[in-house]
Design a protein around this motif. Structure first.
Motif, PDB file in Angstrom:
ATOM      1  N   GLY A   1       0.797  -1.220   0.000  1.00  0.00           N
ATOM      2  CA  GLY A   1       0.000   0.000   0.000  1.00  0.00           C
ATOM      3  C   GLY A   1       0.833   1.277   0.000  1.00  0.00           C
ATOM      4  O   GLY A   1       0.294   2.377  -0.059  1.00  0.00           O
ATOM      5  N   GLY A   2       2.170   1.150   0.047  1.00  0.00           N
ATOM      6  CA  GLY A   2       3.053   2.322  -0.012  1.00  0.00           C
ATOM      7  C   GLY A   2       3.105   2.891  -1.423  1.00  0.00           C
ATOM      8  O   GLY A   2       2.441   2.385  -2.336  1.00  0.00           O
ATOM      9  N   ALA A   3       3.928   3.939  -1.608  1.00  0.00           N
ATOM     10  CA  ALA A   3       4.024   4.548  -2.938  1.00  0.00           C
ATOM     11  C   ALA A   3       4.709   3.588  -3.908  1.00  0.00           C
ATOM     12  O   ALA A   3       5.763   3.038  -3.599  1.00  0.00           O
ATOM     13  CB  ALA A   3       4.813   5.848  -2.842  1.00  0.00           C
ATOM     14  N   ALA A   4       4.095   3.392  -5.068  1.00  0.00           N
ATOM     15  CA  ALA A   4       4.659   2.470  -6.051  1.00  0.00           C
ATOM     16  C   ALA A   4       5.682   3.183  -6.923  1.00  0.00           C
ATOM     17  O   ALA A   4       5.546   4.375  -7.199  1.00  0.00           O
ATOM     18  CB  ALA A   4       3.550   1.887  -6.915  1.00  0.00           C
ATOM     19  N   VAL A   5       6.725   2.468  -7.353  1.00  0.00           N
ATOM     20  CA  VAL A   5       7.705   3.058  -8.268  1.00  0.00           C
ATOM     21  C   VAL A   5       7.554   2.489  -9.670  1.00  0.00           C
ATOM     22  O   VAL A   5       8.116   3.013 -10.630  1.00  0.00           O
ATOM     23  CB  VAL A   5       9.162   2.813  -7.809  1.00  0.00           C
ATOM     24  CG1 VAL A   5       9.456   3.559  -6.517  1.00  0.00           C
ATOM     25  CG2 VAL A   5       9.469   1.327  -7.667  1.00  0.00           C
ATOM     26  N   LEU A   6       6.811   1.419  -9.798  1.00  0.00           N
ATOM     27  CA  LEU A   6       6.748   0.741 -11.091  1.00  0.00           C
ATOM     28  C   LEU A   6       5.385   0.107 -11.293  1.00  0.00           C
ATOM     29  O   LEU A   6       4.871  -0.570 -10.408  1.00  0.00           O
ATOM     30  CB  LEU A   6       7.828  -0.352 -11.116  1.00  0.00           C
ATOM     31  CG  LEU A   6       8.186  -0.886 -12.483  1.00  0.00           C
ATOM     32  CD1 LEU A   6       9.080   0.102 -13.210  1.00  0.00           C
ATOM     33  CD2 LEU A   6       8.907  -2.223 -12.351  1.00  0.00           C
ATOM     34  N   GLU A   7       4.830   0.351 -12.491  1.00  0.00           N
ATOM     35  CA  GLU A   7       3.545  -0.260 -12.810  1.00  0.00           C
ATOM     36  C   GLU A   7       3.788  -1.375 -13.826  1.00  0.00           C
ATOM     37  O   GLU A   7       4.455  -1.157 -14.834  1.00  0.00           O
ATOM     38  CB  GLU A   7       2.613   0.791 -13.410  1.00  0.00           C
ATOM     39  CG  GLU A   7       1.217   0.251 -13.618  1.00  0.00           C
ATOM     40  CD  GLU A   7       0.307   1.225 -14.359  1.00  0.00           C
ATOM     41  OE1 GLU A   7       0.820   2.216 -14.925  1.00  0.00           O
ATOM     42  OE2 GLU A   7      -0.911   0.973 -14.366  1.00  0.00           O
ATOM     43  N   LEU A   8       3.284  -2.557 -13.573  1.00  0.00           N
ATOM     44  CA  LEU A   8       3.410  -3.652 -14.526  1.00  0.00           C
ATOM     45  C   LEU A   8       2.040  -3.878 -15.140  1.00  0.00           C
ATOM     46  O   LEU A   8       1.194  -4.565 -14.574  1.00  0.00           O
ATOM     47  CB  LEU A   8       3.904  -4.928 -13.841  1.00  0.00           C
ATOM     48  CG  LEU A   8       5.193  -4.797 -13.018  1.00  0.00           C
ATOM     49  CD1 LEU A   8       5.586  -6.136 -12.412  1.00  0.00           C
ATOM     50  CD2 LEU A   8       6.332  -4.262 -13.881  1.00  0.00           C
ATOM     51  N   ARG A   9       1.861  -3.270 -16.295  1.00  0.00           N
ATOM     52  CA  ARG A   9       0.507  -3.281 -16.880  1.00  0.00           C
ATOM     53  C   ARG A   9       0.043  -4.677 -17.246  1.00  0.00           C
ATOM     54  O   ARG A   9      -1.128  -4.990 -17.141  1.00  0.00           O
ATOM     55  CB  ARG A   9       0.466  -2.342 -18.099  1.00  0.00           C
ATOM     56  CG  ARG A   9       0.407  -0.869 -17.688  1.00  0.00           C
ATOM     57  CD  ARG A   9       0.399   0.041 -18.897  1.00  0.00           C
ATOM     58  NE  ARG A   9      -0.836  -0.068 -19.674  1.00  0.00           N
ATOM     59  CZ  ARG A   9      -0.908   0.119 -20.993  1.00  0.00           C
ATOM     60  NH1 ARG A   9       0.182   0.424 -21.673  1.00  0.00           N
ATOM     61  NH2 ARG A   9      -2.046   0.026 -21.624  1.00  0.00           N
ATOM     62  N   ARG A  10       0.985  -5.526 -17.678  1.00  0.00           N
ATOM     63  CA  ARG A  10       0.537  -6.857 -18.108  1.00  0.00           C
ATOM     64  C   ARG A  10       0.022  -7.691 -16.946  1.00  0.00           C
ATOM     65  O   ARG A  10      -0.716  -8.639 -17.121  1.00  0.00           O
ATOM     66  CB  ARG A  10       1.624  -7.588 -18.886  1.00  0.00           C
ATOM     67  CG  ARG A  10       2.753  -8.119 -18.059  1.00  0.00           C
ATOM     68  CD  ARG A  10       3.907  -8.533 -18.951  1.00  0.00           C
ATOM     69  NE  ARG A  10       5.116  -8.703 -18.182  1.00  0.00           N
ATOM     70  CZ  ARG A  10       5.517  -9.872 -17.695  1.00  0.00           C
ATOM     71  NH1 ARG A  10       4.806 -10.935 -17.872  1.00  0.00           N
ATOM     72  NH2 ARG A  10       6.637  -9.942 -17.016  1.00  0.00           N
ATOM     73  N   HIS A  11       0.480  -7.347 -15.717  1.00  0.00           N
ATOM     74  CA  HIS A  11      -0.046  -8.052 -14.550  1.00  0.00           C
ATOM     75  C   HIS A  11      -1.104  -7.207 -13.837  1.00  0.00           C
ATOM     76  O   HIS A  11      -1.655  -7.626 -12.823  1.00  0.00           O
ATOM     77  CB  HIS A  11       1.073  -8.360 -13.561  1.00  0.00           C
ATOM     78  CG  HIS A  11       2.067  -9.372 -14.050  1.00  0.00           C
ATOM     79  ND1 HIS A  11       1.713 -10.664 -14.322  1.00  0.00           N
ATOM     80  CD2 HIS A  11       3.397  -9.281 -14.326  1.00  0.00           C
ATOM     81  CE1 HIS A  11       2.792 -11.330 -14.730  1.00  0.00           C
ATOM     82  NE2 HIS A  11       3.809 -10.505 -14.755  1.00  0.00           N
ATOM     83  N   ASN A  12      -1.299  -5.991 -14.354  1.00  0.00           N
ATOM     84  CA  ASN A  12      -2.238  -5.063 -13.738  1.00  0.00           C
ATOM     85  C   ASN A  12      -1.910  -4.794 -12.268  1.00  0.00           C
ATOM     86  O   ASN A  12      -2.803  -4.797 -11.415  1.00  0.00           O
ATOM     87  CB  ASN A  12      -3.656  -5.627 -13.892  1.00  0.00           C
ATOM     88  CG  ASN A  12      -4.685  -4.518 -13.813  1.00  0.00           C
ATOM     89  OD1 ASN A  12      -4.323  -3.332 -13.903  1.00  0.00           O
ATOM     90  ND2 ASN A  12      -5.947  -4.872 -13.628  1.00  0.00           N
ATOM     91  N   VAL A  13      -0.624  -4.605 -11.979  1.00  0.00           N
ATOM     92  CA  VAL A  13      -0.212  -4.291 -10.608  1.00  0.00           C
ATOM     93  C   VAL A  13       0.865  -3.216 -10.607  1.00  0.00           C
ATOM     94  O   VAL A  13       1.471  -2.930 -11.644  1.00  0.00           O
ATOM     95  CB  VAL A  13       0.402  -5.511  -9.854  1.00  0.00           C
ATOM     96  CG1 VAL A  13      -0.633  -6.558  -9.555  1.00  0.00           C
ATOM     97  CG2 VAL A  13       1.593  -6.082 -10.600  1.00  0.00           C
ATOM     98  N   ALA A  14       1.063  -2.627  -9.425  1.00  0.00           N
ATOM     99  CA  ALA A  14       2.159  -1.688  -9.235  1.00  0.00           C
ATOM    100  C   ALA A  14       2.871  -2.097  -7.938  1.00  0.00           C
ATOM    101  O   ALA A  14       2.247  -2.684  -7.054  1.00  0.00           O
ATOM    102  CB  ALA A  14       1.623  -0.275  -9.132  1.00  0.00           C
ATOM    103  N   PHE A  15       4.186  -1.822  -7.889  1.00  0.00           N
ATOM    104  CA  PHE A  15       4.959  -2.211  -6.710  1.00  0.00           C
ATOM    105  C   PHE A  15       5.851  -1.075  -6.226  1.00  0.00           C
ATOM    106  O   PHE A  15       6.342  -0.277  -7.028  1.00  0.00           O
ATOM    107  CB  PHE A  15       5.882  -3.391  -7.043  1.00  0.00           C
ATOM    108  CG  PHE A  15       5.186  -4.713  -7.237  1.00  0.00           C
ATOM    109  CD1 PHE A  15       4.454  -5.293  -6.212  1.00  0.00           C
ATOM    110  CD2 PHE A  15       5.290  -5.384  -8.450  1.00  0.00           C
ATOM    111  CE1 PHE A  15       3.835  -6.525  -6.380  1.00  0.00           C
ATOM    112  CE2 PHE A  15       4.668  -6.617  -8.633  1.00  0.00           C
ATOM    113  CZ  PHE A  15       3.928  -7.188  -7.594  1.00  0.00           C
ATOM    114  N   CYS A  16       6.133  -1.063  -4.922  1.00  0.00           N
ATOM    115  CA  CYS A  16       7.201  -0.218  -4.396  1.00  0.00           C
ATOM    116  C   CYS A  16       8.514  -0.951  -4.703  1.00  0.00           C
ATOM    117  O   CYS A  16       8.483  -2.112  -5.119  1.00  0.00           O
ATOM    118  CB  CYS A  16       7.032  -0.008  -2.890  1.00  0.00           C
ATOM    119  SG  CYS A  16       7.281  -1.512  -1.938  1.00  0.00           S
TER     120      CYS A  16
END
Ligand code: SF4
Ligand code: ZN
Ligand code: ZN
Length: 300
Positions: A7-22
């Motif tokens: 739930g923290g600030a994400a640095v990268l969005e992985l559109r093919r997995h429809n997720v974002a990660f810190c």
């Protein structure tokens, strides 16, 4: 954008997995994808010595970093292609990486083995540069593994590389390469070592992000012969597809591996012999590498 895990600030969005990660959760995701690839295709165990082909680029060094962190027994293999400053710089990156981590690095010179560096091979054969170079690399990786007793060679091919290769083979319906395209090729002959690609589940963007976040110093320039290569054109086309429909590359490659490859594998079964000249594996009498080396010798 929030990290899907914490739930923290994400640095990268992985559109093919429809997720974002810190950053920490992306690194975790990356490592998990590698261990999933290794597990699913039984690539190697923790007790096996793995020879990892490193080019000094982001993919192979990111893979080496993951495998070292995970406690695998790895040795780097640098193939010196003799391509001007590109080879000098990429070799230096590999040496610095290995020295930093106390890892072992083997270096094999194409000039010594083939008789000339790649730019000269290019001048004396009619083969496209990347074809002569790719042939030499595959041969020398296998030979180095046999000479030093490694049961398996790993390479840093990522999802984009694999999808582009598949695309090229499909465009021409090249049944033999289609049968051989796999994240893990078992040894089918005592003189042929297993070949594995633990990064096949990760895209180029993801390996670049991993290398950046881990502070890996890699060579950014491409090989000068890569310009204009058809594989780059295929990557561009697939990137356009991916833009319009995230996950396209992933579905293309995974769908092939699951549904289509077994059919090609059945058709392309070939008998392997030992090359009359060097003893390595070939489908003919003299292997393609020895023929190439002959051609280089004659021309010199
Ligand atoms: S781009 Fe072609 S010539 Fe350059 S390293 Fe790759 S295969 Fe070899
Ligand atoms: Zn997080
Ligand atoms: Zn041979």
């Amino acid at each position: 954008m929030k990290c899907r895990k914490c739930g923290g600030a994400a640095v990268l969005e992985l559109r093919r997995h429809n997720v974002a990660f810190c950053a920490p959760d992306f690194l975790e995701f990356f490592r998990k994808q590698v261990s999933e690839a290794v597990r699913r295709h039984r690539m190697f165990t923790r007790d096996e010595a793995v020879l990892l082909a490193v080019s000094g680029g982001k993919d192979s060094l990111a893979l080496w970093d993951v495998l070292i962190e995970a406690g695998y027994k790895t040795t780097g293999l640098y193939l010196d292609l003799g391509i001007y400053d590109y080879s000098k710089e990429s070799h230096a990156k590999c040496e610095a990486f290995a020295a930093d981590r106390g890892a072992a690095l083997l270096t094999v010179s194409v000039e010594q083995e083939v008789g000339a560096p790649i730019p000269e091979v290019r001048a004396v054969t009619r083969r496209p540069t990347c074809s002569a170079c790719g042939l030499s690399k595959r041969y020398l990786m296998n030979k180095a593994a046999l000479d030093h007793g490694f049961p398996v060679v790993a390479t840093g091919h990522n999802l984009d590389d694999e999808a582009a290769t598949l695309f090229g083979s499909v465009l021409h319906w090249q049944t033999e390469p289609l049968a051989r395209q796999s994240p893990a090729l078992p040894s089918t002959h005592p003189k042929l070592v297993r070949r594995v690609k633990p990064l096949y589940r990760l895209s180029e963007l993801e390996t670049a992000a991993y290398a950046f976040l881990r502070g890996i110093d890699y060579i950014v320039e491409e090989c000068p012969f890569a310009r204009g290569a058809t594989s780059l054109m295929h990557k561009e086309i697939l990137n356009r597809l991916e833009e319009a429909s995230p996950g396209a590359k992933h579905n293309f490659l995974y769908g092939f591996l699951e549904k289509a490859r077994p059919a090609f594998e059945r058709v392309a079964e070939v008998e392997l012999h030992e090359c009359a000249r060097c003893g390595q594996v070939t489908t003919g009498t003299v292997c393609a590498f020895c023929k190439l080396a002959d051609q280089v010798k004659r021309a010199r």
